[in-house]
Design a protein around this motif. Structure first.
Motif, PDB file in Angstrom:
ATOM      1  N   GLU A   8       0.867  -1.191   0.000  1.00  0.00           N
ATOM      2  CA  GLU A   8       0.000   0.000   0.000  1.00  0.00           C
ATOM      3  C   GLU A   8       0.894   1.229   0.000  1.00  0.00           C
ATOM      4  O   GLU A   8       1.866   1.286   0.747  1.00  0.00           O
ATOM      5  CB  GLU A   8      -0.885  -0.054   1.257  1.00  0.00           C
ATOM      6  CG  GLU A   8      -1.557   1.227   1.665  1.00  0.00           C
ATOM      7  CD  GLU A   8      -2.573   1.708   0.639  1.00  0.00           C
ATOM      8  OE1 GLU A   8      -2.277   2.678  -0.076  1.00  0.00           O
ATOM      9  OE2 GLU A   8      -3.650   1.086   0.555  1.00  0.00           O
ATOM     10  N   ASP A   9       0.571   2.188  -0.892  1.00  0.00           N
ATOM     11  CA  ASP A   9       1.444   3.355  -1.003  1.00  0.00           C
ATOM     12  C   ASP A   9       1.054   4.504  -0.071  1.00  0.00           C
ATOM     13  O   ASP A   9       1.805   5.453   0.061  1.00  0.00           O
ATOM     14  CB  ASP A   9       1.519   3.849  -2.453  1.00  0.00           C
ATOM     15  CG  ASP A   9       0.159   4.164  -3.031  1.00  0.00           C
ATOM     16  OD1 ASP A   9      -0.816   3.492  -2.631  1.00  0.00           O
ATOM     17  OD2 ASP A   9       0.062   5.059  -3.871  1.00  0.00           O
ATOM     18  N   GLU A  10      -0.117   4.420   0.540  1.00  0.00           N
ATOM     19  CA  GLU A  10      -0.484   5.468   1.508  1.00  0.00           C
ATOM     20  C   GLU A  10       0.119   5.100   2.854  1.00  0.00           C
ATOM     21  O   GLU A  10      -0.387   4.234   3.563  1.00  0.00           O
ATOM     22  CB  GLU A  10      -2.004   5.587   1.629  1.00  0.00           C
ATOM     23  CG  GLU A  10      -2.649   6.235   0.425  1.00  0.00           C
ATOM     24  CD  GLU A  10      -4.169   6.137   0.494  1.00  0.00           C
ATOM     25  OE1 GLU A  10      -4.746   6.653   1.461  1.00  0.00           O
ATOM     26  OE2 GLU A  10      -4.754   5.518  -0.407  1.00  0.00           O
ATOM     27  N   ASP A  52      -3.186  -3.136  -2.139  1.00  0.00           N
ATOM     28  CA  ASP A  52      -3.880  -1.980  -2.696  1.00  0.00           C
ATOM     29  C   ASP A  52      -3.992  -2.155  -4.199  1.00  0.00           C
ATOM     30  O   ASP A  52      -3.133  -2.780  -4.833  1.00  0.00           O
ATOM     31  CB  ASP A  52      -3.076  -0.711  -2.341  1.00  0.00           C
ATOM     32  CG  ASP A  52      -3.792   0.549  -2.773  1.00  0.00           C
ATOM     33  OD1 ASP A  52      -5.039   0.551  -2.829  1.00  0.00           O
ATOM     34  OD2 ASP A  52      -3.098   1.548  -3.049  1.00  0.00           O
ATOM     35  N   ASN A  54      -4.354   0.470  -6.596  1.00  0.00           N
ATOM     36  CA  ASN A  54      -3.577   1.465  -7.333  1.00  0.00           C
ATOM     37  C   ASN A  54      -2.240   1.689  -6.657  1.00  0.00           C
ATOM     38  O   ASN A  54      -2.173   2.259  -5.579  1.00  0.00           O
ATOM     39  CB  ASN A  54      -4.335   2.787  -7.400  1.00  0.00           C
ATOM     40  CG  ASN A  54      -5.603   2.634  -8.200  1.00  0.00           C
ATOM     41  OD1 ASN A  54      -5.576   2.155  -9.330  1.00  0.00           O
ATOM     42  ND2 ASN A  54      -6.715   2.995  -7.584  1.00  0.00           N
ATOM     43  N   LYS A 101     -12.197   1.404   0.220  1.00  0.00           N
ATOM     44  CA  LYS A 101     -11.813   2.561   1.029  1.00  0.00           C
ATOM     45  C   LYS A 101     -12.923   3.606   0.983  1.00  0.00           C
ATOM     46  O   LYS A 101     -13.557   3.750  -0.058  1.00  0.00           O
ATOM     47  CB  LYS A 101     -10.525   3.185   0.488  1.00  0.00           C
ATOM     48  CG  LYS A 101      -9.309   2.309   0.617  1.00  0.00           C
ATOM     49  CD  LYS A 101      -8.126   3.013  -0.046  1.00  0.00           C
ATOM     50  CE  LYS A 101      -6.914   2.101  -0.093  1.00  0.00           C
ATOM     51  NZ  LYS A 101      -5.794   2.706  -0.818  1.00  0.00           N
TER      52      LYS A 101
HETATM   53 CA    CA Z   1      -2.906   3.534  -3.724  1.00  0.00          CA
END
Ligand code: CA
Length: 229
Positions: A8-10, A52, A54, A101
């Motif tokens: 997950e990039d967040e 995730d 994206n 989300k």
């Molecule tokens: Ca993302």
């Protein structure tokens, strides 16, 4: 302890999920890019992946596809897209479940737990592994040789189970360390030798000439394909 990989990039989301999962007794590793996440998956073989959709580096769907081509690690998709098509596509590539989300971390933990329970049921190994006069009872965590019960530490038991579940397969020290203790750090591979030595002392009739656990020089160890009693 089950190991969860979060891709997950967040970063804030990773922190929150990590904290909730760790409080629930899971071990957590994470990556912020798809390609890095896939590399971590290959190296650590986690029990479950929170993925995730994206992601930079490699799209979540491609990560899921790549994982599925090799193994059936349960995948929980996180998606910001509410369109049902995306969710269905996510499931088609082999994701086991998804959460849209924004979500409550508690919901994610509950889904993780449910998924792990479900997949554990599907993958329970043979309850009793027999090799020559050795009998490993997976559920009772007990080992017998002939009539004799052999007392093993949890680490030794996990090691033996890992090896004996796939006779003939060669495991590297790093793989065994991870299987035995749930985590492995490069540079500590040699600690596995001490565990193997102890295991042989308890298991083998003649630890100097092991019949069950064979050394594969330069690589690691394997359980003998046809040990002689
Ligand atoms: Ca993302």
């Amino acid at each position: 302890m089950a190991k969860i990989l979060i891709i997950e990039d967040e970063i804030e989301l990773v922190k929150v999920l990590r904290s909730y999962l760790e409080q629930s007794g899971y071990q957590v590793i994470d990556a912020q890019r798809g390609d890095k996440g896939l590399a971590l998956w290959e190296r650590h073989h986690p029990d479950l992946v929170i993925l995730d959709l994206n992601l930079p580096g490699m799209d979540g769907l491609d990560v899921a596809r790549s994982i599925r081509q090799k193994e059936d690690t349960p995948i929980l998709m996180l998606t910001a897209r509410v369109e049902e098509t995306d969710q269905i596509v996510g499931l088609e590539v082999g994701a086991d479940d998804y959460v849209t989300k924004p979500f409550s971390p508690k919901v994610v933990v509950a889904r993780v737990r449910a998924l792990l329970r479900r997949t554990a049921g599907e993958r329970t190994p043979e309850p009793v592994i027999r090799a020559a006069d050795l009998e490993i009872d997976v559920n009772a965590h007990s080992v017998r040789r002939g009539e004799r019960e052999i007392e093993l530490t949890p680490t030794e038991f996990n090691l033996l189970l890992t090896l004996a579940s796939q006779p003939g397969r060669v495991f590297s020290r790093l793989q065994l360390l991870e299987a035995a203790q749930g985590v492995a750090y490069e540079g500590y591979e040699r600690t596995i030798d001490a565990h193997i030595k102890n295991l042989r002392a308890k298991l083998e009739k003649d630890p100097k000439h092991p019949q069950y656990i064979e050394t594969v020089f330069g690589v690691g160890y394997r359980f003998a394909r046809d040990p002689e009693a």
